[in-house]
Design a protein around this motif. Sequence first.
Motif, mmCIF file in Angstrom:
data_model
loop_
_atom_site.group_PDB
_atom_site.id
_atom_site.type_symbol
_atom_site.label_atom_id
_atom_site.label_comp_id
_atom_site.label_asym_id
_atom_site.label_seq_id
_atom_site.Cartn_x
_atom_site.Cartn_y
_atom_site.Cartn_z
ATOM 1 N N GLU A 247 0.938 -1.258 -0.279
ATOM 2 C CA GLU A 247 -0.307 0.574 -0.326
ATOM 3 C C GLU A 247 0.829 1.305 0.284
ATOM 4 O OE1 GLU A 247 -3.409 -0.255 2.538
ATOM 5 O OE2 GLU A 247 -2.846 -1.965 3.003
ATOM 6 N N LYS A 248 2.060 1.141 -0.279
ATOM 7 C CA LYS A 248 2.824 2.483 -0.171
ATOM 8 C C LYS A 248 3.117 2.920 1.176
ATOM 9 C CE LYS A 248 2.971 3.359 -5.201
ATOM 10 N NZ LYS A 248 2.032 3.958 -6.052
ATOM 11 N N MET A 249 3.224 2.122 1.674
ATOM 12 C CA MET A 249 3.390 2.566 2.985
ATOM 13 C C MET A 249 4.662 2.512 4.147
ATOM 14 S SD MET A 249 -0.449 1.682 5.403
ATOM 15 C CE MET A 249 -1.896 3.150 4.881
ATOM 16 N N LEU A 250 4.673 3.316 4.026
ATOM 17 C CA LEU A 250 6.241 3.545 4.944
ATOM 18 C C LEU A 250 6.166 2.616 6.141
ATOM 19 C CD1 LEU A 250 8.924 4.704 3.681
ATOM 20 C CD2 LEU A 250 8.446 6.832 5.224
ATOM 21 N N ILE A 251 5.324 3.658 6.443
ATOM 22 C CA ILE A 251 4.591 2.532 8.278
ATOM 23 C C ILE A 251 2.602 2.182 8.215
ATOM 24 C CG2 ILE A 251 6.548 4.376 9.367
ATOM 25 C CD1 ILE A 251 4.242 5.813 11.356
ATOM 26 N N ARG A 252 3.070 1.150 9.390
ATOM 27 C CA ARG A 252 1.927 0.650 9.010
ATOM 28 C C ARG A 252 1.154 1.077 10.628
ATOM 29 N NH1 ARG A 252 -0.309 -2.568 4.857
ATOM 30 N NH2 ARG A 252 1.680 -3.729 3.786
ATOM 31 N N GLY A 253 1.774 1.421 11.155
ATOM 32 C CA GLY A 253 0.824 2.288 12.627
ATOM 33 C C GLY A 253 2.007 2.670 13.376
ATOM 34 N N ILE A 343 6.253 2.807 16.638
ATOM 35 C CA ILE A 343 5.843 3.473 14.873
ATOM 36 C C ILE A 343 6.404 1.750 14.300
ATOM 37 C CG2 ILE A 343 5.739 5.691 14.320
ATOM 38 C CD1 ILE A 343 7.852 5.333 12.817
ATOM 39 N N VAL A 344 5.373 1.261 13.171
ATOM 40 C CA VAL A 344 5.458 0.462 13.482
ATOM 41 C C VAL A 344 5.582 -0.066 11.512
ATOM 42 C CG1 VAL A 344 4.770 -2.315 12.835
ATOM 43 C CG2 VAL A 344 4.862 -0.768 15.152
ATOM 44 N N GLY A 345 6.391 -0.498 11.202
ATOM 45 C CA GLY A 345 5.785 -1.433 9.528
ATOM 46 C C GLY A 345 7.302 -1.582 8.562
ATOM 47 N N ALA A 346 7.293 -2.624 8.219
ATOM 48 C CA ALA A 346 8.329 -3.086 7.420
ATOM 49 C C ALA A 346 8.571 -2.419 6.206
ATOM 50 C CB ALA A 346 8.031 -4.659 5.987
ATOM 51 N N GLY A 347 7.637 -1.060 5.716
ATOM 52 C CA GLY A 347 8.296 -0.372 4.632
ATOM 53 C C GLY A 347 9.718 0.338 5.715
ATOM 54 N N GLY A 353 15.710 8.184 7.111
ATOM 55 C CA GLY A 353 14.917 8.693 7.340
ATOM 56 C C GLY A 353 13.085 8.478 8.064
ATOM 57 N N VAL A 354 13.174 7.772 8.719
ATOM 58 C CA VAL A 354 11.533 7.521 9.315
ATOM 59 C C VAL A 354 12.160 7.735 10.764
ATOM 60 C CG1 VAL A 354 10.393 5.411 10.584
ATOM 61 C CG2 VAL A 354 11.078 5.569 7.169
ATOM 62 N N ALA A 355 13.220 7.598 11.687
ATOM 63 C CA ALA A 355 13.071 8.083 12.132
ATOM 64 C C ALA A 355 13.411 9.162 12.181
ATOM 65 C CB ALA A 355 15.063 7.491 12.974
#
Length: 401
Positions: A247-253, A343-347, A353-355
């Motif tokens: 779903e092109k999501m960097l993180i899921r939740g 935050i959680v996500g396999a992406g 840069g997510v952190a």
Amino acid sequence: MSLIVQKFGGSSVATPEKVANVAQIVADTYRAGNSVVVVVSAQGDTTDDLIQKAHEITEKPGKREMDMLLASGEQISIALLAMAIEKMHCPAVSLLGWQAGFNTNSAHGAARIKNIDTSRVRAELDNNNIVIVAGFQGLNKYDDITTLGRGGSDTSAVALAAALGADKCQIFTDVEGVYTADPRKVPNAVKLESITYDEMLELATLGAQVLNNRSVEMAKKYNVELEVLSSYTRKPGTRVLEVADMEKMLIRGVTKDTDVARISIIAVPDIPGIAFKVFSVLASKNINVDIIIQSIGRGDTKDITFTCAKEHVDTAIDAIRKNVGDLADKKIDVDTSCAKVSIVGAGMETHPGVAAKMFEALFDINCNIKMIATSEIKISVLIDADMADKAVSSIHAKFFD
Ligand code: ADP
Ligand code: ASP
Ligand code: MG
């Protein structure tokens, strides 16, 4: 014809009207030609009320009697639901955990399912009955009632689905699926069409109570097709799978856990073996430790800090003081007013840069970070408990708005 396991949580069976609504869902599934096994939780706040009742009698109720008491909540719901289904002219039979063959170990209050003898459930299905099973409970080798821990009915349902080789396991609840954050706290949270077992396991472990983490672990292990959906809207929910749709999501939740305490052991000797001794002692007491930080040594001492569930604080400190000789008289600092936001996500594994983005969201609300932990699919920060809801919203907005 499919074999379907349907689980309904406490809020879904809280009132007679809600029991009738659940009965209708079950009867419709049965009339569509499926074999149906239903797992139910205690009505509404029953389990909390029973715990309260025990504490009106004694401050420290015994664990065996506590399980005897708590298991009674589910006994009420299975009987009521069976009656409601029979009223709709479908055949139903209710079974307690032990009648449905749930054998567990003896860890009262947190029992683990060892195996399920499905013979009775299968016999009832062969007789065309809808089988209604009490979640959250089993029997140990001494024939004593055990319970699986809070939220354990999810695990009962998934375990039964695995043991029966069911075609799918549907977890009905009071929201329409798994969202990018708790939809009751973050109004613009988005419902996910699917999520991987690994991501869901992290979310559940890090505070999203929509599924019990052990149920997810079990679904992954036995490859159970799992869906989380609403008892009220009859819309498709969220599927939990090995590989989720991209779903092109960097993180899921984004999720939070306020049942966290920070323990710091100050100025411990800067010599080999201290961490080994501390964490071995904690493991021997079955205390799950999460984030760990050891400071750089200064002079000949260093500090060791870790987090654990609040209920384990006293046991942890006691165990360290009694069993790690070098630490008997060291200062131990405890903070129970903290929360872990994650935050959680396999992406995120493949996206730099997510952190930074998460930390920026915290800076935006002037929130100080006490500790940080990362893995391939999650980043957790420890912050002040009273900032937790604001932090979840700010991080959610940064990633999803
Ligand atoms: P049940 O009684 O059906 O077992 P729970 O209360 O255990 O239901 O779990 C459902 C609740 O989980 C929802 O009402 C919601 O507030 C909460 N929740 C927390 N995080 C999430 C999330 N990410 N997605 C969906 N629900 C969530
Ligand atoms: N009734 C139990 C509880 O409240 C089990 C469950 O709801 O899953 O924790
Ligand atoms: Mg639940």
